[in-house]
Write an enzyme that holds these catalytic residues in place. Structure first.
Site, PDB file in Angstrom:
ATOM      1  N   ASP A   1       0.867  -1.185   0.000  1.00 40.37           N
ATOM      2  CA  ASP A   1       0.000   0.000   0.000  1.00 40.37           C
ATOM      3  C   ASP A   1       0.901   1.232   0.000  1.00 40.37           C
ATOM      4  O   ASP A   1       1.652   1.461   0.946  1.00 40.37           O
ATOM      5  CB  ASP A   1      -0.907   0.001   1.232  1.00 40.37           C
ATOM      6  CG  ASP A   1      -2.067   0.983   1.115  1.00 40.37           C
ATOM      7  OD1 ASP A   1      -1.884   2.030   0.452  1.00 40.37           O
ATOM      8  OD2 ASP A   1      -3.145   0.719   1.679  1.00 40.37           O
TER       9      ASP A   1
ATOM     10  N   ARG B   1      -0.242   4.392  -0.377  1.00 38.60           N
ATOM     11  CA  ARG B   1      -1.027   5.607  -0.169  1.00 38.60           C
ATOM     12  C   ARG B   1      -0.500   6.439   0.995  1.00 38.60           C
ATOM     13  O   ARG B   1       0.076   5.899   1.948  1.00 38.60           O
ATOM     14  CB  ARG B   1      -2.496   5.249   0.061  1.00 38.60           C
ATOM     15  CG  ARG B   1      -3.204   4.798  -1.190  1.00 38.60           C
ATOM     16  CD  ARG B   1      -4.610   4.332  -0.908  1.00 38.60           C
ATOM     17  NE  ARG B   1      -4.629   3.105  -0.107  1.00 38.60           N
ATOM     18  CZ  ARG B   1      -5.732   2.444   0.175  1.00 38.60           C
ATOM     19  NH1 ARG B   1      -6.903   2.876  -0.251  1.00 38.60           N
ATOM     20  NH2 ARG B   1      -5.673   1.328   0.890  1.00 38.60           N
TER      21      ARG B   1
END
Length: 357
Positions: A290, A292
């Protein structure tokens, strides 16, 4: 034209994305994804360029038994290109989607990065920032005609700039499931894509606001892909907020594919079709599971005077990401039934990423 030092890294990201040679610290680099014969000729004026890949990609190529490649991610690894390796072959070294088509690679030798380590880290970070596969051809910068050069420290300082946003514009946009909706547009200071806040109803900011952080998913939100649950989650969240007495806010964040971008997400899909799950597909490409940055969502909510949220999510990282920026966060379960195409994807989110499904 002279570029102010504060903007060198941003300009370098743009140049790398256009396939140009870029100076990063002590190295001249060009994207492994975009390089052509002319770019490599310009890069190799003093000898064969190396290929910088991530440690995860080096491990997938069985290079981790070499001392110079025995690094943990996110450290970079320098692979020496043998004379027999042509452009197509070296691109297959960088791109795991090509592994089944070109299964036998090597033998390769790696070298210790030494004084080039920080520059190599920055080169990988720059490729990620540009939305490219995290792999670059590299050579010493001295004597190379780079389109632009910037210090490695400036590149490594790029991600935090995502948290600085400006409220740019707003307009009433009635939605099929939420007629009382205002869309507020935010422009990040790092020059990246714009992000939206869907303010539905009239949420009171002196109490927890029902909210959803939704990362853009073109394939799921727009095309109706069945490989993920993004489209149903988006529409269910809008309906839930519209049905809430106090309304709420949905942040639509341009962080496709958990932050790796649309093209790399499609590469991850291709790897999933080869048998890898969503986590392994991302890491084989050289990304984190991930990528983000939830400081972006925090900055947008702060600009809307929100201090506490009831967050529609099953992802503990989102709860922790907002809490780390001082928000009071309570989680509201938000899951939908699987379909035959995304059941394994949802199981991976539950079993390997800690989603509460």
């Amino acid at each position: 034209m002279t570029i102010a030092p504060a903007y060198l890294a941003q300009a370098a990201s743009d140049a790398l994305r256009r396939g140009h040679i870029v100076g990063v610290g002590s190295l001249a680099v060009v994207s492994a994804e975009l390089a052509d014969a002319a770019a490599l000729t310009a890069l190799e004026v003093q000898g064969r360029a190396g290929l910088i890949i991530t440690a995860r990609r080096a491990a997938a190529l069985n290079l981790a038994n070499q001392i110079a490649a025995a690094a943990a991610d996110p450290e970079p690894v320098w692979v020496n290109q043998p004379d027999w390796l042509d452009l197509a072959g070296s691109r297959a070294v960088a791109d795991p989607v090509l592994d089944l088509a070109t299964p036998f690679k090597g033998p390769f030798r790696t070298r210790a990065l030494g004084d080039d380590l920080v520059s190599a880290r920055a080169a990988i970070a720059l490729a990620k920032h540009a939305g490219l596969i995290p792999a670059v051809y590299a050579a010493p910068l001295a004597g190379i005609a780079a389109a632009i050069a910037c210090p490695a420290a400036d590149v490594l300082g790029l991600p935090p700039a995502m948290s600085r946003v400006r409220l740019s514009s707003r307009a009433r946009v009635p939605l099929a499931a939420a007629e009382d909706c205002n869309v507020v547009a935010f422009r990040p200071d790092d020059g990246g894509p714009e992000h939206l806040a869907l303010v539905i109803g009239s949420p009171a900011t002196d109490r927890p606001v029902l909210a959803r952080l939704h990362s853009a998913c073109l394939t799921g939100d727009v095309l109706g892909s069945l490989k993920c649950d993004c489209g149903p989650q988006l529409h269910a969240a809008i309906a839930a907020i519209a049905g809430n007495a106090g309304g709420g806010i949905l942040l639509y964040l341009q962080q496709e594919g958990r932050g790796i971008g649309l093209l790399n997400k499609l590469r991850a899909y291709a790897l999933q079709d080869q048998g890898w799950d969503t986590v392994d597909a991302n890491t084989r490409l050289g990304f984190e599971p991930d990528e983000r940055d939830f400081s972006l969502a925090a900055a947008m909510l702060q600009a809307l005077d929100v201090i506490a949220v009831s967050l529609l999510t099953n992802n503990p990282l989102k709860v922790a990401g907002l809490a780390a920026h001082g928000f009071a966060v309570e989680r509201v379960a938000h899951d939908l039934p699987p379909n035959p195409h995304n059941a394994a994807y949802l199981a991976t989110k539950r079993d390997r990423q800690g989603h509460l499904l």
